[in-house]
Every structure is written in structure tokens, then in C-alpha cells.
Design an enzyme around this catalytic site. Structure first.
Site, short mmCIF file in Angstrom:
data_model
loop_
_atom_site.label_atom_id
_atom_site.label_comp_id
_atom_site.label_asym_id
_atom_site.label_seq_id
_atom_site.Cartn_x
_atom_site.Cartn_y
_atom_site.Cartn_z
N SER A 178 12.51 -0.33 29.95
CA SER A 178 12.15 1.03 29.62
C SER A 178 11.16 0.95 28.47
O SER A 178 11.10 -0.06 27.76
CB SER A 178 13.38 1.83 29.18
N THR A 179 10.37 1.99 28.28
CA THR A 179 9.55 2.04 27.07
C THR A 179 10.42 1.84 25.84
O THR A 179 9.98 1.23 24.85
CB THR A 179 8.83 3.40 26.98
N ASN A 180 11.66 2.32 25.91
CA ASN A 180 12.50 2.36 24.72
C ASN A 180 13.03 1.00 24.29
O ASN A 180 13.62 0.88 23.22
CB ASN A 180 13.67 3.32 24.95
N LYS A 211 -25.93 0.69 -15.28
CA LYS A 211 -24.48 0.82 -15.18
C LYS A 211 -23.98 0.06 -13.95
O LYS A 211 -24.51 0.20 -12.86
CB LYS A 211 -24.10 2.30 -15.07
N SER A 249 -24.70 3.62 -10.67
CA SER A 249 -24.99 5.03 -10.86
C SER A 249 -26.37 5.37 -10.33
O SER A 249 -27.30 4.56 -10.37
CB SER A 249 -24.92 5.39 -12.35
N SER A 250 -26.48 6.60 -9.83
CA SER A 250 -27.78 7.10 -9.38
C SER A 250 -28.56 7.73 -10.52
O SER A 250 -29.74 8.07 -10.36
CB SER A 250 -27.58 8.13 -8.27
N THR A 256 0.78 -3.27 -25.90
CA THR A 256 1.85 -2.47 -25.30
C THR A 256 1.54 -1.00 -25.59
O THR A 256 1.16 -0.66 -26.71
CB THR A 256 3.24 -2.82 -25.87
#
Length: 467
Positions: free
Chosen positions: A141-143, A325, A319-320, A188
């Protein structure tokens, strides 16, 4: 000549592409489920697993006298070709679908049946000689076939993931060795703590991820328990006696996996517990990987107004509008993969919970979520290792200057001058801008010789006896 053939099922006739190995039920799934855009063809391990399942079922049916020798041999050859990936493009249905996986199971049945027909010299769709249901799906079965294929696929996908994880761990460990003499400040709560080495920091990343190897492998072992022979709901209807155990043995031999039959097939058929716990292991890995990527982005921040303790390999302009950057794009993309894996784990949780009575019909989205997470994480580990970790360099002088100028080294004075005096020195250093070193000498709290020994950064990296 037409470019399609006519096949029929209980709903009637339907056109199927003439050259397709799949049939009418696959075509209905193509028409019905245009959901994720991710098809079975994009998950070759899953298709391979379907081939294994059908081969194991055919062998069992042959051994029990349900298939004749000639048809059995044809089915085995067709299944082997599926396993080899020759028909990956014949699995075009969406991974997310209704029907509890029936479309996936029938896709495999139809492809194998039509390949058998081709080898027999028959026309595709001439199912009286080899039927997707009566022969390829015999005693199944599929199952039981569908979840068994999922488990085989995930077991093998896990092995691939773990190998990539091991390589990533090795890359972090190599950097730990390379940076062993780079002294820096530990932190920390984003505040100065005590000195350490950059090597210790990267070795800690390796050790942290190493724990997940056993977690993934142990959880993947749950996939070896299968429900083949359960058929529809676990009662074994339409499967002969001994089919379940014999099929598990055959699949173990075919796949190389230690396959076993579930002790209670009625319980095993709707059970999705193995998926839940394996997904949780991938989530755990994702949480750790994301934390590490957060650290890498923070440690590389700058170059003038950040930590700037390490340099990540420059991969593309950042960056454009801002010239010069360069962004930490590789850790950023891995972070996003981790978020997807964490979200997919929630999908798995909901899908597993949604099971009702004797079947969980949500297995398609559950399967898709886990396999997607596995693929995403495997790709992310390769990307992080190849395009980031191996190319990381240390800004040794930046790290050392932070140690020298840090108030955090006052912690090392606690055993010698007490917490109260140490706090006063720290407060005065903050208020005046003077160094801890100069203030201790100025107040004649310790001799310069003893102070040098206590505040030598190299003496603060490991446990040691008090002077």
C-alpha cells in the site's frame, strides 16, 4: 502521430505525454498540485529509495511465488535503473500534495511498469502485461511503501550531511591550530571578560559541532524500523504471511541498511516519531551553526568601527552606494538557511501531530520539510567551509591591543588583592582612562615583578597555581 496517449483510471480518461514513463495518476498529480515548485526530481535520494522499495517488494513477491520469473527479472532491471537515476526526470510531481503520498507511490509504480513494458516490447500504458497496481504495487500500500522510501532516503541523506559536517569541523579545528598563538579578549554579554586565544575560540566551535555527529547518527538509526507488509493500516491485508519480515530482510540486503520490521505494524503505520526526533537534531545543528555565524560576523565587524579581530574572505562588493564596503555574505546566507531549518522543524512538529487514527496524511509536507532541511544544511556546510572558514585570517595586533587596553584583565587580580580592591581599580580605570596596570602600581598594591607575572596574558589562558 499524436504527442500523447490516453490512459484511464476510476475518474475516467486523461491525456498523458506519449513518451512519458509515468501514467495517468502521476498526470493527475501534476495537474492538481502546483504548490511548492519543488518536485521529486529534485530529490534524487528519494527516487533512489523508491526504486529500492519496489525492488525489495518484487523480490519478496517472487520468493513467495506471487511473480513469475520473467516478469520479476524485468521489474528488477527497471528498479535498478530507477536507483541509478536514469528516470529522475520522470518524477515531476510536487513534493507537497494531498493523498498521503499516493501520487508518489503511483509515480514510481507507473514509471517502473512502463519501463518493464518497454523492455518486453510492449507499448507504454499497455498495463495488461505489467500493471502499476497489480504487479509493481503487489502486496503493498502507499501507507507502507511511501514511508519506507522516506526512511531509506533520509538515512542515506543523513550520511551525506554528517560527512559534510565532519569536513566543516575539521576546517574549524585547523583554524584553531593556526590561531593558537593569537591572544585576544574573551567576552561575556558583549563585555570584556578575560583573555583567551583565537585558537581556543575556533577549537570550541569544532568541539561544539562535533557533539552533533552522534546526535544525527543516533536519530537516523530510528529510520531502519519499517512497516513494509503493513499495507493499508497495519493489519497486513492483501499481503501474504511472512511478507513483512522477508521484505525487511530483502531491503536490508539491497540497501545495506540494518532494516527491521516494526514490532507492531498497526502502531508503526501512523507513527511519525522518528521524523520528529531527527528533525529536532537538525534544528539543534542549525541553532549552533547560526550562533557560530553570528560570532563570525561580529568578530569580523569593522574594519574601523567594529571588533575587526578576524578577516573573512571578501566574496563580493557589499553596497551599491558605499564604495569599498564588503559584507559577510557567507555567514549571512548560512544564518538564513538555519532559520529555514528551524522553521521546517516546526512544520514537522505540526504535521506529525496532525495524524489521525490509523494514518498520518500529512507525511508529504513532513517529508518535504525534512529533506529540504537536509539539502539546505548540506549545501550551507559546504559553502561556509569552502568560501569562508578556510580563508579566515587573524588581525593579531588588533587582538593583542584589545587585551592590553582591556579593563577585563583586572579579573586576574581577584585572588591577590580581593574583589573589592579589584572593583575600585576597574572603576578608576574607566573614569580616568588609565590602564589597570598603571593604577595597581600607582597605588602600590603589588610590585611590578609580581604584577607582570599575574597579568601576563599567557598565564591567564589555562588553570594555574597562584603565585
Amino acid at each position: 502521430m499524436t504527442d500523447y496517449r490516453i490512459e484511464s483510471d476510476l475518474l475516467g480518461e486523461l491525456q498523458v505525454p506519449a513518451q512519458a514513463y509515468y501514467g495517468v495518476q502521476t498526470q493527475r498529480a501534476i495537474n492538481n498540485f502546483k504548490i511548492s515548485g519543488q518536485t521529486l526530481s529534485q530529490f534524487p535520494e528519494f527516487i533512489k529509495a523508491l526504486g529500492y522499495v519496489k525492488k525489495g517488494a518484487a523480490r519478496t513477491n517472487y520468493e513467495l511465488g506471487l511473480l513469475d520469473e520473467e516478469l520479476y527479472q524485468y521489474i528488477v532491471k527497471a528498479c535498478d535503473e530507477v536507483v541509478e537515476g536514469k528516470f529522475d526526470d520522470q518524477f515531476p510531481i510536487d513534493m507537497i500534495q494531498g493523498g498521503a503520498g499516493t501520487s508518489v507511490n503511483m509515480n514510481a509504480n507507473e514509471v517502473i511498469a512502463n519501463r518493464v513494458l518497454e523492455m518486453m516490447g510492449k507499448s507504454r500504458g499497455d498495463y495488461q502485461f505489467c500493471s502499476p497496481n497489480d504487479h509493481i504495487n503487489l502486496s503493498q500500500s502507499t501507507n507502507d511503501a511511501y514511508p519506507t522510501a522516506i526512511k531509506i532516503a533520509l538515512y542515506n541523506m543523513n550520511a551525506i550531511l554528517v560527512q559534510k559536517l565532519i569536513k566543516t569541523i575539521d576546517a574549524f579545528r585547523a583554524k584553531g591550530v593556526e590561531f593558537n598563538d593569537v591572544i585576544k579578549m574573551g567576552r561575556t554579554q558583549l563585555q570584556d571578560a578575560v583573555p583567551m586565544t583565537l585558537g581556543q575560540e575556533f577549537e570550541a566551535y569544532a568541539a561544539n559541532l562535533e557533539e552533533d555527529i552522534s546526535k544525527l547518527n543516533n536519530n537516523a538509526l530510528l529510520f531502519v524500523e519499517i512497516n513494509m507488509g503493513a499495507t493499508a493500516i497495519g493489519t497486513g491485508l492483501n499481503a501474504p504471511p511472512m511478507y513483512a519480515k522477508r521484505c525487511a530482510l530483502n531491503l536490508a540486503e539491497i540497501t545495506g541498511m540494518p532494516m527491521v520490521t516494526a514490532p507492531n505494524l498497526v502502531e508503526a503505520t501512523p507513527d511519525t516519531g522518528s521524523y520528529v526526533i531527527y528533525s529536532s537534531a537538525m534544528k539543534r545543528l542549525a541553532v549552533k551553526m547560526s550562533k557560530i555565524c553570528n560570532d563570525l560576523r561580529l568578530l569580523a565587524s569593522g574594519p574601523r568601527a567594529g571588533f575587526f579581530e578576524i578577516n573573512l574572505p571578501p566574496m563580493q562588493p557589499g553596497s551599491s552606494i558605499m564604495p569599498g564596503k564588503v559584507n559577510p555574505v557567507i555567514p549571512e546566507v548560512v544564518n538564513q538557511v538555519c532559520y529555514k531549518v528551524i522553521g521546517n522543524d516546526l512544520t514537522v512538529t505540526f504535521a506529525a501531530e496532525a495524524g489521525q487514527l490509523q494514518l498520518n496524511v500529512m507525511e508529504p509536507v513532513l517529508c518535504h520539510a525534512i529533506m529540504e532541511s537536509n539539502n539546505f544544511m548540506s549545501n550551507a556546510l559546504d559553502t561556509l567551509r569552502e568560501k569562508c572558514i578556510v580563508g579566515i585570517t587573524a588581525n593579531k595586533e588588533v587582538c593583542l591591543n584589545m587585551v592590553k587596553n582591556s579593563i577585563g584583565i583586572v579579573t586576574a587580580l581577584n585572588p591577590y588583592i580581593g574583589y573589592k580592591n579589584s572593583t575600585k581599580i576597574a572603576q578608576e580605570a574607566l573614569e580616568t582612562g588609565k590602564s589597570v596596570y598603571d593604577l595597581v602600581l600607582e597605588h602600590q598594591i603589588l610590585t611590578q615583578e609580581k604584577l607582570d607575572a599575574i597579568l601576563d596574558p599567557a598565564n591567564m589562558l589555562t588553570p594555574h597555581n597562584l603565585l
